[in-house]
Design a protein around this motif. Sequence first.
Motif, short mmCIF file in Angstrom:
data_model
loop_
_atom_site.label_atom_id
_atom_site.label_comp_id
_atom_site.label_asym_id
_atom_site.label_seq_id
_atom_site.Cartn_x
_atom_site.Cartn_y
_atom_site.Cartn_z
N GLY A 1 -27.51 -16.20 32.88
CA GLY A 1 -27.25 -15.19 33.88
C GLY A 1 -25.78 -14.88 34.02
N THR A 2 -25.50 -13.77 34.65
CA THR A 2 -24.14 -13.36 34.94
C THR A 2 -23.64 -14.15 36.15
OG1 THR A 2 -24.82 -11.63 36.47
CG2 THR A 2 -24.63 -11.01 34.12
N VAL A 3 -22.37 -14.01 36.45
CA VAL A 3 -21.81 -14.64 37.64
C VAL A 3 -22.59 -14.17 38.86
CG1 VAL A 3 -19.77 -14.84 39.12
CG2 VAL A 3 -19.51 -14.90 36.64
N ARG A 4 -22.92 -12.88 38.92
CA ARG A 4 -23.68 -12.35 40.07
C ARG A 4 -25.07 -12.98 40.17
NH1 ARG A 4 -20.58 -8.93 42.43
NH2 ARG A 4 -19.30 -7.42 41.33
N ASP A 5 -25.74 -13.18 39.03
CA ASP A 5 -27.06 -13.81 39.04
C ASP A 5 -26.98 -15.24 39.57
OD1 ASP A 5 -28.12 -11.53 37.76
OD2 ASP A 5 -27.84 -12.40 35.76
N ILE A 6 -26.00 -15.97 39.09
CA ILE A 6 -25.82 -17.37 39.49
C ILE A 6 -25.40 -17.44 40.95
CG2 ILE A 6 -24.48 -19.46 39.03
CD1 ILE A 6 -24.48 -18.40 36.00
N ASN B 1 -26.21 -18.75 46.60
CA ASN B 1 -26.10 -18.30 47.98
C ASN B 1 -27.38 -18.47 48.78
OD1 ASN B 1 -23.41 -17.72 47.82
ND2 ASN B 1 -23.65 -15.51 47.63
N LYS B 2 -28.49 -18.78 48.12
CA LYS B 2 -29.73 -19.09 48.84
C LYS B 2 -29.58 -20.40 49.61
CE LYS B 2 -32.85 -16.72 45.65
NZ LYS B 2 -33.91 -16.90 44.63
N VAL B 3 -28.67 -21.25 49.13
CA VAL B 3 -28.44 -22.56 49.75
C VAL B 3 -27.16 -22.57 50.58
CG1 VAL B 3 -28.10 -25.03 49.30
CG2 VAL B 3 -29.67 -23.70 47.87
N GLN B 4 -26.09 -22.04 49.99
CA GLN B 4 -24.78 -22.06 50.66
C GLN B 4 -23.98 -20.85 50.18
OE1 GLN B 4 -22.51 -25.61 49.95
NE2 GLN B 4 -20.63 -24.73 50.73
N GLU B 5 -23.38 -20.15 51.11
CA GLU B 5 -22.59 -18.95 50.79
C GLU B 5 -21.37 -19.33 49.95
OE1 GLU B 5 -22.31 -14.82 51.01
OE2 GLU B 5 -23.85 -16.07 51.89
N ARG B 6 -21.17 -18.61 48.86
CA ARG B 6 -20.03 -18.85 47.97
C ARG B 6 -19.36 -17.53 47.63
NH1 ARG B 6 -20.04 -24.34 46.27
NH2 ARG B 6 -22.12 -25.18 46.37
N ALA B 7 -18.10 -17.60 47.25
CA ALA B 7 -17.35 -16.41 46.85
C ALA B 7 -17.53 -16.16 45.36
CB ALA B 7 -15.88 -16.58 47.17
N TYR B 8 -17.59 -14.91 44.98
CA TYR B 8 -17.74 -14.52 43.58
C TYR B 8 -16.66 -15.17 42.72
CZ TYR B 8 -18.03 -11.59 39.41
OH TYR B 8 -18.14 -11.16 38.11
N SER C 1 -14.90 -17.85 43.22
CA SER C 1 -15.08 -19.31 43.11
C SER C 1 -16.14 -19.64 42.07
CB SER C 1 -15.49 -19.90 44.46
OG SER C 1 -14.49 -19.68 45.42
N VAL C 2 -17.24 -18.91 42.08
CA VAL C 2 -18.31 -19.14 41.11
C VAL C 2 -17.80 -18.85 39.71
CG1 VAL C 2 -20.61 -18.39 40.36
CG2 VAL C 2 -20.14 -18.75 42.79
N ALA C 3 -17.08 -17.74 39.54
CA ALA C 3 -16.54 -17.38 38.22
C ALA C 3 -15.59 -18.47 37.71
CB ALA C 3 -15.83 -16.03 38.30
N THR C 4 -14.77 -19.01 38.61
CA THR C 4 -13.81 -20.06 38.22
C THR C 4 -14.52 -21.33 37.79
OG1 THR C 4 -12.14 -19.17 39.72
CG2 THR C 4 -11.88 -21.47 39.04
N VAL C 5 -15.51 -21.76 38.56
CA VAL C 5 -16.24 -22.99 38.22
C VAL C 5 -16.98 -22.81 36.89
CG1 VAL C 5 -18.09 -24.55 38.92
CG2 VAL C 5 -16.40 -23.79 40.60
N LEU C 6 -17.59 -21.66 36.68
CA LEU C 6 -18.29 -21.42 35.42
C LEU C 6 -17.33 -21.44 34.23
CD1 LEU C 6 -20.81 -18.69 36.59
CD2 LEU C 6 -21.39 -20.98 35.75
N LYS C 7 -16.13 -20.91 34.41
CA LYS C 7 -15.12 -20.93 33.34
C LYS C 7 -14.73 -22.37 33.02
CE LYS C 7 -13.77 -17.93 31.53
NZ LYS C 7 -14.35 -17.38 30.32
#
Length: 138
Positions: free
Chosen positions: A34-39, A44-51, A53-59
């Motif tokens: 999935g894309t960053v948005r998909d992930i 975010n179903k469990v805990q709100e996160r910033a786009y 932040s997610v992109a950074t962790v995935l990188k």
Amino acid sequence: MDRTTDPMRKKQEKTLLTEVELEFMTVVWDIGSGTVRDILAELNKVQERAYTSVATVLKIMEQKGFVTSTRVDRSLVYSPAVPKADYQKTTLKNLSSKLFNGAPATLVARLVDDEDITDEMLEEMRALLTERLGDNER
């Protein structure tokens, strides 16, 4: 500082996932890719996160070798580079080695002693052991 000797620029070694990375990796394993948005939507179903932040962790996870990315249109699509079963096996070996002195029986004994383990769970474990050992009952 010379960019080639900067330790922060080296490809990170594949180690165990951090708690946050494991949360992300579980989503990637569950959705397949999935894309960053998909992930982000799943996280975010469990805990709100910033786009970002997610992109950074995935990188970071990609640098560690846990996920791969491919560009599709204008988005990166992330996929698991490590199968879940392989990671579980590595993590358990690491846990057994570091916390139980390389003695899997001690790990199992601690697990069996856990009061939260139900009789049904113990029966499942027995069935798995019986299957692994074969029908050697006399």
